[in-house]
Structures are given as structure tokens and as C-alpha cells.
Design an enzyme around this catalytic site. Sequence first.
Site, mmCIF file in Angstrom:
data_model
loop_
_atom_site.group_PDB
_atom_site.id
_atom_site.type_symbol
_atom_site.label_atom_id
_atom_site.label_comp_id
_atom_site.label_asym_id
_atom_site.label_seq_id
_atom_site.Cartn_x
_atom_site.Cartn_y
_atom_site.Cartn_z
ATOM 1 N N GLU A 430 0.750 -1.200 -0.019
ATOM 2 C CA GLU A 430 -0.086 0.130 0.012
ATOM 3 C C GLU A 430 0.646 1.318 -0.005
ATOM 4 O O GLU A 430 0.184 2.307 0.171
ATOM 5 C CB GLU A 430 -0.949 0.133 0.976
ATOM 6 C CG GLU A 430 -2.181 -1.016 0.900
ATOM 7 C CD GLU A 430 -3.200 -0.970 2.097
ATOM 8 O OE1 GLU A 430 -3.009 -0.389 3.362
ATOM 9 O OE2 GLU A 430 -4.228 -1.787 1.825
HETATM 10 C C1 BMA Z 1 -4.681 -3.574 5.050
HETATM 11 C C2 BMA Z 1 -3.517 -4.041 5.390
HETATM 12 C C3 BMA Z 1 -2.915 -3.377 6.906
HETATM 13 C C4 BMA Z 1 -3.927 -3.462 7.950
HETATM 14 C C5 BMA Z 1 -5.368 -3.806 7.192
HETATM 15 C C6 BMA Z 1 -6.505 -3.643 8.105
HETATM 16 O O1 BMA Z 1 -4.846 -2.657 4.133
HETATM 17 O O2 BMA Z 1 -2.569 -3.582 4.551
HETATM 18 O O3 BMA Z 1 -2.149 -2.550 6.883
HETATM 19 O O4 BMA Z 1 -3.753 -4.001 8.914
HETATM 20 O O5 BMA Z 1 -5.562 -3.296 5.949
HETATM 21 O O6 BMA Z 1 -6.771 -2.188 8.122
#
Ligand code: BMA
Length: 756
Positions: A430
Site C-alpha cells: 500500500e
Molecule cells: C490493510 C493492510 C494492513 C491493515 C489492514 C486492516 O490494508 O495492508 O495494513 O492492517 O488493511 O486495516
Amino acid sequence: MMKNKICLNGSNWFFKDSKSTKWFSASVPGCIHTDLAAAGKISDPFYGTNEKDLQWISGIDWDYKTRFDIADKNLFQKDRIDLLFEGIDTFAQISLNGKNLGRSDNMFHEYRFDVKSLLKEKNNILLINFKSPLKSSKNLEKKYGKLYASNGDISRVYARKAQYSYGWDWGPCFTTSGLYKGVSIEGSDNARIISLFAQTTEISSKKATLKIDYEIDSFNGSELEADLKILFNNTVLTTSTESLKLQKGRNEGSFKVEIKDPQLWYPNGYGKQPLYKIDFQLKCKNKIIDSFSDRFGIRKIQVIQDKDSVGRTFIFEVNGIKIFSKGYNWIPADSFLPNVTAKQYKKLLNLAKESNANMMRIWGGGIYEDDQFYKTCDELGLLVWQDFMFACAVYPGYKGFLDSVTREANYQIRRLRNHPCIALWCGNNENEAYKWDGWDGYPIGKKTPDETIFYKILPGLLKKLDPATLYWPSSPWGYEKAYDSKTTGDSHSWEVWNLRDYTAYSKETGRFISEFGFQSMPNFSTIPSYAGASERALTSEVMENHNKQIEGTSKLYRHMALWFPVTEDLKEFVFRTQMLQGQALKYGIEHWRRRKFKTAGALIWQLNDCWPVASWSLVDYSLKPKLSYAYIKKVFSPLLVSIEKQENGISVWLINDTQSKAAGKLTVSIKSLIDDKVSFEKKLNVSVNANTSKKAVTLKLDNAHQSCGKYVYAVFEAQGRQYSNALLFKPLKYLRLGKNEIKKIIHKYSSIETKS
Ligand code: BMA
């Protein structure tokens, strides 16, 4: 002549706060938090709100030491004697017998120090002074400037350390220090094997061609003999012997090997997982001086990215078979890494396999996993989407940092590339959201300082070290729109949990859903491990501290209120959140599986937890599956019957991930949950071709059939088995029943949905 290895892991270790003089007994592999707890200096870090009181631990420096003798006198005759650390977490100063050896600042690669001139027969003292990780990353931040990060202290981006240890939206903030992997003394003569890579270059039904690359560090540039053997089921298939004229320093070369009638490695659900063994020995005058053994598999993995009317496909193909990737995101299995045992890895990964999964994604905010993880995935047929360890942030780009990342990637790629499970390398998690979506106020479109890492260093190294495996710069990533395109590449689907009811999954048309998730409570039996009797209320401080997402608990309430009466009873709250989690994920997965292969993968966020917590996991910290796990096991089944709600009725779909056509009888009925009466029934003969999905029938239904308390039940009888599914028309909260009756109906419906 053979290499000597003396393991220094064991009981003779001690630790202390750097400012004090009193030492306490420690364990190595060790971690300061668990050693403090074992010494009775702190109470259980996971209990209550202890986490908040224990933050001081990462704010100060700690010492670890051991005293050891060298019993084997032959060691001193070796050309080279190294002190080897397989993993140091993270910022440390290392000395042996009072002499400084060097510093560490990256937990993701090994450290090797030449100790030949320092080692004694008796009373060697190895001392490791760990600098506060928090102060260390903050000092670097002061020097190089504040960057951007969500989750945890922003300075984390300067630490090549598991990012979740700074706190995450499912994990506590325990910024650890310690020796989390092996420590040993290694003595070698002449040369050392650095790496060996068994790469399949061609496969036909008759033979497989392998290119075996070796890298050797020669201490004196002598001529050595190399023996290479390939074994299968303990039988030697091929032997090659060559004389190698080595230059002093690093040497590279390769062998070409052919294997007749190769047994191909397949993902779970598509075939077996045969593993070959490679044995490589370096000899000098017929005496072995070093050896290397590993397992590998023969398979061809590609990601098919063909252009189509919407964008590009994103389909994993193994040995020519297109795979719908079903599986989970993986986070580290504990906040304190040395606690994770081989048994735990096996248990968790077996649960993944048993739920019909075929892929695990190792998420970039954790660690490059322990060898046991990959070995188990090789054996179970779980493909691995491997992130490099960067997550939700903008990372620095100064030379020292880039050099450290280069060393790390060089080490990890070599360590992991022989595993047949490795299916894709991914730059980060991300991070593109900053440049393309303006996360945390980052100026949209502005170049980030870390681009060299994801677009130059990592692909450059992989091109040389593992050219056949796809490198994907980030997750999610697409070509035209780098962050989270719905038409190309992979996509993270988070609108549902964060903003919308789960039926909104039906609008999500990504090509490969590499993350989507829905929270639930941990199992009821797990709660006492962190909450005392008086704290077991949903809004207590302790319970809230065990849901790390901002407003996480209120989101659990909100989603419950959309479908069920909201309950204050803790046991029932646990049940309903886990049931909803199962229903929500099932809804999304069925939608994406119906779209097969327009969407070609669904990886649930997340399989496991690193402490007892309310989170998106399917298996909680006690390693007990949640109720939602039963939903997933059913909805991941290779053959699936799926009911889709339409404007005036329903469609029933058949989804077939098997490699043969499935034909049989489909019975669709409408039933009442209250009195089990059947108000509608239709039987028909249907079939679905191998590896496809198909709408088998569309049925118009009048409103009377769609009232509250009624549900569709579909059963497909094929291949001597029954595949069933159910869909409710209206939320059960609308039933005008007393508390206890409605509870019974909710439980009854859940068992209908999970029954296989
Ligand atoms: C995602 C992951 C984590 C996170 C999860 C829940 O996008 O990449 O960084 O813990 O969401 O929010």
C-alpha cells in the site's frame, strides 16, 4: 576439513538494562519483553492494559551476553572463523572479548564477523548492546527528516525492523529488541558455499531441464572439486562432478541437469507436491570442506496479464492450469517472534490448507518468515505471494538506507528462491497510496524518495537472482493507475468493512482481490487470557485496548445492527460478530468466484493474530478457528453452488475449480426458518465445465417467497457428494420474536450456512 559449526543458542545467556549491573538469565533466540516476563520483572504484556505500562522497555538500551568455551581445538586451525547471527533485532553494538566487532541495524539479513584473531579456548565473552529501537529510529528521523506513515510511530520507516512492532490496527506496540534467530561460530577451510539455486528452465512430459547456479567464496583461490546430486524419494537421480578453478573471492557458475519423467509440483487442490532434493558438496583432495542441501520443486508459475475489454487479467497459472487463487494474508504469528514454534506454523498453515486455500500472502509489515513457514507451504501446496518488508508508508532514499535494503534483498531472495511455493515477489504493501491517493496529506503525484527501491533495486536484483518469478512493485498496483486499479493488477477491497454493508462487495470488480476483510471478536474462550471478569464488557478499557482499529468496536456494533438485533451479552456478541464475518466474506468470495477469471483471486485479510485481539483474523491467537472459518472452508470448496439475489428472484450459479466437468441434480427450495415449511421447490439437471463458472438457472419469485425468515436453499448433487448453500432474503433483525427465540433462529441459520 569439514566446516565446524558451534551453536551458541541455549541456556547460557544473560540480559540486563544497560545502566544496571545485575544480570538475569535470558533465552536465545531471545526477545527483551519475553525475557523480562520470564524473569518475573514484568507481568504478561498481553493482559489487560499492561501494554501501555510497558512502553518504557523500547525506550532504553539493553545488554545480552554469553560466556562460552571452545571444546573442539581443531576449530582454531581453520582458515576462517566467523561469528554468525542469523537475525539481530535490530540496532546493536557487538563485541567479543572486549573488542568491538561492529554494529547491526537491519533485522532482515544475517551478520557475519571475522573472529579468528579474537577467539580463545576458554572464557569467551560475547556482548551485544541493544540500543533503544524507538530512540534509534527517531534519531535517524531527526537527521534525515520526517516522512509519512500510517500505523505506528512515523519514525518506523527508518528502522529495517518488522514494522508491526511499532503498533498496527490489529497489533500492540511492542517495539522489541533481541536475538531472534540463531547465533553460531563457524570455522571453514578453503572456501564457503554462499548459495545454490535450482531453477527449472524447461519442462516437458518427458524431461525437465534445470540450471543449478552456485556462488562460492574462495579464501585462497584454489582448485576444488564440486559434487552435485539430485535425489527424489531418497533415490539419486543424477550426479555431476566438476573441478572448479576458483578465483580468490566470490565465484559464480552453473550446472545443467536433466530430470527424466519429472513429477510436477502443484498448488493445493490441483495435484501433488513432490519435492526433489539437491545435495552439493565442495571437496579438496577428496575431503568435504563444505556442503549445501535444499529441497526444490519442478513447476512453472506465471501470471497471465492478457489485455481484455476492461483492462488486463491477473491470473496465476501453474503448469499450464489457470488457478483461482483462494487464501489468506499472513501477519507474524506473535508480537514476540522467538515464541513462534514449528508446531504453530504447521497448525496455522494446515488450517489454511484444510479450508481449501491455495495461496498465502506474506504481508510487508511483518517479517520474511521463518524457514519452517516456507517448508510447510511447499509441502501443503500453498503458493506464497511474498512482499518485501515495507508497509503503508513513504520510505527514505538516502544511500545508507538503500545499501541496507540491497543487502537485505540479496540475502532474502537467495534464502527463499528454491521454495516451489514462491509465486510472486511484491515490492511493498500500500505504499503507492501516498503518491496516488494522497494518504496522510502526501502531495498527490509527487515522486517519493523510495522509488529507487521498488522500481530499480528490487527488480534489478530479481532479474539476476530469480528471473522466472514475477516482480510486482506494490500491492495493490495496476499499470494505468498505479494504486488500486479495478481494471488491471491487484486490488484491496476495504469499503465494505470501513464504510458499507457487506452486500456492497457485489460492486467490487477488481481483477485480483489481494486484501479484503471483516472483523470479529476472538473466541469467547480466548477472552479471559487478557480480560479479568470485571473487564469482560464490550466497552471496557481492556476490551477496547484489544481492538486496535480506531473505532473498531463501534464498527462491530454498526455491522451487527444492519443484520441482527444488537446484543450486550458477550458470548452472543462473539457469536454474532463471527457469524457476520463469515457471511460477509462468503458474500464477497461468491461474487468474485462467480466472476472467474475476470476476477482471479480472493485473499482474505487475515488468517492469524499476533496476540489475543478483536481483529479481521479467521483463527485467533489461541490457534482456534473462529466460527467464520467454517464459512470460508465451505465457500472455498473447489465445487461451489452459489445463490445470487436478483431484482425479482434469484440466480443459481455453479463454480468449478476442478479439472473435470461436473454434472448432477440441482434442487432449489424456499424454506421457512420458523417452521421449516417448504414454499417452493424446483429440481433440474445441470452441469458446469472444468475450471469455469456458470449461471445454471434464474428463477422469478414473488414477494411472498421473499419474506423475512425465509431463505433459499440450493443443493447440487454431483460426483457422489452434496454441495449446498443458503441465502436469506431479509435481515433476521426484522423477525418479531422474543430475545431467546431470535437467538435460536440466528444459531439455526448459521448451522445451515456452515453445514457441508
Ligand atoms: C490493510 C493492510 C494492513 C491493515 C489492514 C486492516 O490494508 O495492508 O495494513 O492492517 O488493511 O486495516
